[in-house]
Design a protein around this motif. Sequence first.
Motif, short mmCIF file in Angstrom:
data_model
loop_
_atom_site.label_atom_id
_atom_site.label_comp_id
_atom_site.label_asym_id
_atom_site.label_seq_id
_atom_site.Cartn_x
_atom_site.Cartn_y
_atom_site.Cartn_z
N ASP A 52 0.86 -1.18 0.00
CA ASP A 52 0.00 0.00 0.00
C ASP A 52 0.90 1.23 0.00
O ASP A 52 2.05 1.14 0.43
N GLU A 55 3.46 1.99 2.89
CA GLU A 55 3.60 0.83 3.77
C GLU A 55 5.07 0.44 3.91
O GLU A 55 5.79 0.35 2.93
N ARG A 82 6.01 -0.17 10.93
CA ARG A 82 4.67 -0.64 10.62
C ARG A 82 3.66 -0.06 11.62
O ARG A 82 2.56 0.34 11.25
N TRP A 85 3.07 3.53 10.72
CA TRP A 85 2.28 3.58 9.49
C TRP A 85 0.81 3.31 9.79
O TRP A 85 -0.08 4.02 9.32
N GLN A 86 0.54 2.27 10.60
CA GLN A 86 -0.84 1.93 10.94
C GLN A 86 -1.52 3.07 11.69
O GLN A 86 -2.66 3.43 11.40
N MET A 89 -2.43 5.78 9.31
CA MET A 89 -3.59 5.46 8.48
C MET A 89 -4.88 5.72 9.24
O MET A 89 -5.83 6.28 8.70
N THR A 92 -5.47 9.40 9.56
CA THR A 92 -5.91 9.96 8.29
C THR A 92 -7.39 9.72 8.07
O THR A 92 -8.12 10.60 7.64
N LEU A 93 -7.85 8.52 8.40
CA LEU A 93 -9.26 8.20 8.23
C LEU A 93 -10.14 9.03 9.16
O LEU A 93 -11.29 9.31 8.85
N LYS A 116 -11.03 -0.88 9.06
CA LYS A 116 -9.57 -0.77 9.05
C LYS A 116 -8.99 -1.31 10.36
O LYS A 116 -7.96 -1.98 10.36
#
Length: 153
Positions: A52, A55, A82, A85-86, A89, A92-93, A116
């Motif tokens: 992604d 990622e 990781r 990054w998670q 994400m 961001t959502l 998610k």
Amino acid sequence: MGIHATDDTNSDLRTPLRTRGSLRQLVGYAELIKAASVSRSTIERAWRGPWDPGEPQLPKPGKIGSRAVWSAADADAWLLSRLHWQRGMVATLARDNAEDLEPEQMEDQALQLILKSIELRTGQPVEFDALDIRVTRSVSEDELNEAVKQEFS
């Protein structure tokens, strides 16, 4: 002369994957699966792709016999990147201001966050249609009576 116990509480042993002194420990799939709480296929995708956007990529493993191995330092770096990054994400959502959204948009964003979150916890893609999530809201007695009238009129 005596036997002295080593102190395993130093800071470089507090990582998910342990190293002993200056020796580099090699870890395999089992250790990564346990440390990251992901499936083997997620780890394979982490070094093979497809990825992604943004990622973190796990370096290609080395081999000892037929066993795929990574250095503990590389694996720890991947686990940490990781995690960042998670979290990015999810942030961001969730970045839209709720007051700027219509109720349906807000419900959709909440459901996307739930989806998610499940994917991140399980390490597996989740199809939205496979979930049985229902959004309900409380209604006043007047709204209920009006709905009953419309239904049976």
